[in-house]
Design an enzyme around this catalytic site. Structure first.
Site, PDB file in Angstrom:
ATOM      1  N   HIS A 103       0.853  -1.190   0.000  1.00  9.11           N
ATOM      2  CA  HIS A 103       0.000   0.000   0.000  1.00  9.11           C
ATOM      3  C   HIS A 103       0.883   1.232   0.000  1.00  9.11           C
ATOM      4  O   HIS A 103       1.956   1.251   0.612  1.00  9.11           O
ATOM      5  CB  HIS A 103      -0.912   0.003   1.242  1.00  9.11           C
ATOM      6  CG  HIS A 103      -2.035   0.978   1.166  1.00  9.11           C
ATOM      7  ND1 HIS A 103      -1.884   2.317   1.475  1.00  9.11           N
ATOM      8  CD2 HIS A 103      -3.346   0.824   0.800  1.00  9.11           C
ATOM      9  CE1 HIS A 103      -3.043   2.937   1.309  1.00  9.11           C
ATOM     10  NE2 HIS A 103      -3.939   2.065   0.912  1.00  9.11           N
ATOM     11  N   ASP A 129      -7.822  -4.202  -0.543  1.00  4.16           N
ATOM     12  CA  ASP A 129      -8.375  -4.387  -1.891  1.00  4.16           C
ATOM     13  C   ASP A 129      -8.312  -5.844  -2.336  1.00  4.16           C
ATOM     14  O   ASP A 129      -9.182  -6.307  -3.075  1.00  4.16           O
ATOM     15  CB  ASP A 129      -7.613  -3.516  -2.898  1.00  4.16           C
ATOM     16  CG  ASP A 129      -7.748  -2.037  -2.592  1.00  4.16           C
ATOM     17  OD1 ASP A 129      -8.888  -1.592  -2.412  1.00  4.16           O
ATOM     18  OD2 ASP A 129      -6.738  -1.339  -2.520  1.00  4.16           O
TER      19      ASP A 129
END
Length: 429
Positions: A306, A363
């Protein structure tokens, strides 16, 4: 505010600037008067080292994997709160009492219906239009239907607009889904929870009663909470920038939706699922792992690592547990899910991924869950927008109420031509 200052030795002279201190997190150098005093700007593409505002809503420590909403850890909220409770917290600043929560929930549930003419508005889109294209249009159009809540100088109108946006977004997202299928729109049912109501409007049909599965409802509740706000990301910054011009709240949220649509932002879970489909079979995983490790191969694993979280994504742990619950409940046999499970296992145990801290992020898991529940991939970003509307609205309200708020006006490093004289077309060589 501290008594500290930062000295800058610049070509135009030496200057001291105040150092500001928040309640937690890095200190910041206040350079608001930099240009006026030195005649120079800073250069920060992507604003990755620039604080554009003060905010008391969300705090992230990417190095430690911390995400707090008004001081409360995201895992505690995802485990114990309803989405309405988190919405109240983000919007009002404190967790509600039972009476405050009941009144807030009642208010939101009474705003879930949309103007009947909006149904006609939908017919202007092709059936195969992307849901985000539809949302950009219909959310922006809300300002044409609700004139009584567009005066941003009136705190009461701002709050009414905020309630309307939070309440109507699930209805609009469900309508976009139904429109793509050619199925009739389902009206909201006030007796259901925010999440249960959305599931019914999305998957129910008028011909028969719809029973909300509590496991699926709980999964969607967590997904909505985990995506409710994430500090000054691209779409939130877009909402603030649009709002800084005095634009009405519906236009500002439509701007946020447009920004969220980008694959580098809201489309990440769709990209992760598409990658799993590309791999297709557990036997092909070693091939793709090798490609991910090859510096000369442009392929990269989606849903891992991330930009902000350099350790682990605190939302991912909650999402992983949710994915396990949903897959067990639905008992789905899908090669894509088999690939996901094996890829997750390898990534969590492979030294290469551990060393580079490439852990599965929110995600990676959310795409798996939404796919299992029955959402097509082009709905993923629309669901993200539904949840993030709460954060956008809270951030917009905070910005409007900030006495130091100014219209956004980034500067630039100009690299084009210097002054040139115009030459008539018949004299140009």
């Amino acid at each position: 505010m501290t008594d500290k200052s930062a000295s800058m030795n610049l070509p135009t002279g030496n200057f001291d600037f105040p150092v500001l201190e928040g309640t937690v997190g890095p200190e910041v150098v206040d350079i608001r008067k930099l240009y006026a005093r030195s005649g120079m700007f800073t250069y920060d593409p992507g604003f990755t080292s620039t604080a554009s505002c003060e905010s008391a809503i969300t705090y992230i420590d990417g190095e430690k994997g911390v995400l707090l909403h008004r001081g409360y850890p995201i895992d505690q909220l995802a485990e114990h709160s309803t989405f309405m409770e988190v919405a109240y917290l983000l919007l009002r600043g404190e967790l509600p009492t039972q009476q405050e929560l009941d009144e807030f929930t009642y208010t939101i549930s009474r705003h879930t219906m949309v103007h009947e003419q909006l149904a006609v508005f939908f017919r202007g889109f092709r059936r195969d239009a992307h849901p985000m294209a539809v949302l950009c249009g219909v959310v922006g159009a809300l300002s044409a239907f609700y004139h009584d809540s567009t005066d941003i100088t009136d705190p009461e109108q701002r709050m009414i607009a905020s309630h309307r946006l939070i309440a109507k977004m699930p209805t609009l997202v469900a309508m976009a889904f139904k429109y793509s299928l050619g199925q009739p729109f389902m009206y909201p049912l006030n007796e259901l929870s925010f999440t249960g109501n959305f599931l019914r409007m999305t998957f129910g049909v008028p011909a028969e009663p719809y029973e909300v599965n509590p496991i699926i409802e709980n999964a969607m509740r967590r997904i909505f909470i985990l995506h409710a706000d994430h500090e000054q990301n691209a779409s939130t910054s877009t909402v603030r920038l649009a709002g800084s011009s005095g634009a009405n709240p519906f236009a500002c949220i439509a701007a946020g939706i447009a920004c969220l649509w980008g694959p580098a932002h809201g489309g990440a879970n769709e990209a992760a699922l598409n990658m799993l489909r590309e791999i297709g079979d557990v036997k092909r995983i070693p091939e793709y792992i090798a490609r991910a490790k090859d510096k000369n191969d442009p392929f990269r694993l989606m849903g891992f690592g991330h930009r902000v979280y350099k350790n682990f994504d605190p939302r991912a742990k909650v999402m992983k547990a949710t994915a396990d619950e949903v897959l067990k409940e639905l008992n789905i046999s899908d090669p894509v899910l088999d690939v996901a499970k094996e890829l997750e296992h390898i990534a969590l145990n492979d030294e290469y991924f551990i060393e580079k801290k490439l852990y599965p992020n929110v995600d990676f898991y959310s795409g798996i869950i939404l796919n299992a529940i029955g959402f097509p991939t082009d709905m993923f970003t629309a669901l993200f927008a539904l949840a993030r509307t709460v954060g956008w609205v809270a951030q917009w309200n905070e910005m409007i109420a900030d006495p130091e708020q100014k219209i956004g006006r980034p500067r630039q490093l100009y690299v084009g031509h210097t002054r040139r004289e115009y030459v008539p077309v018949n004299q140009r060589g």
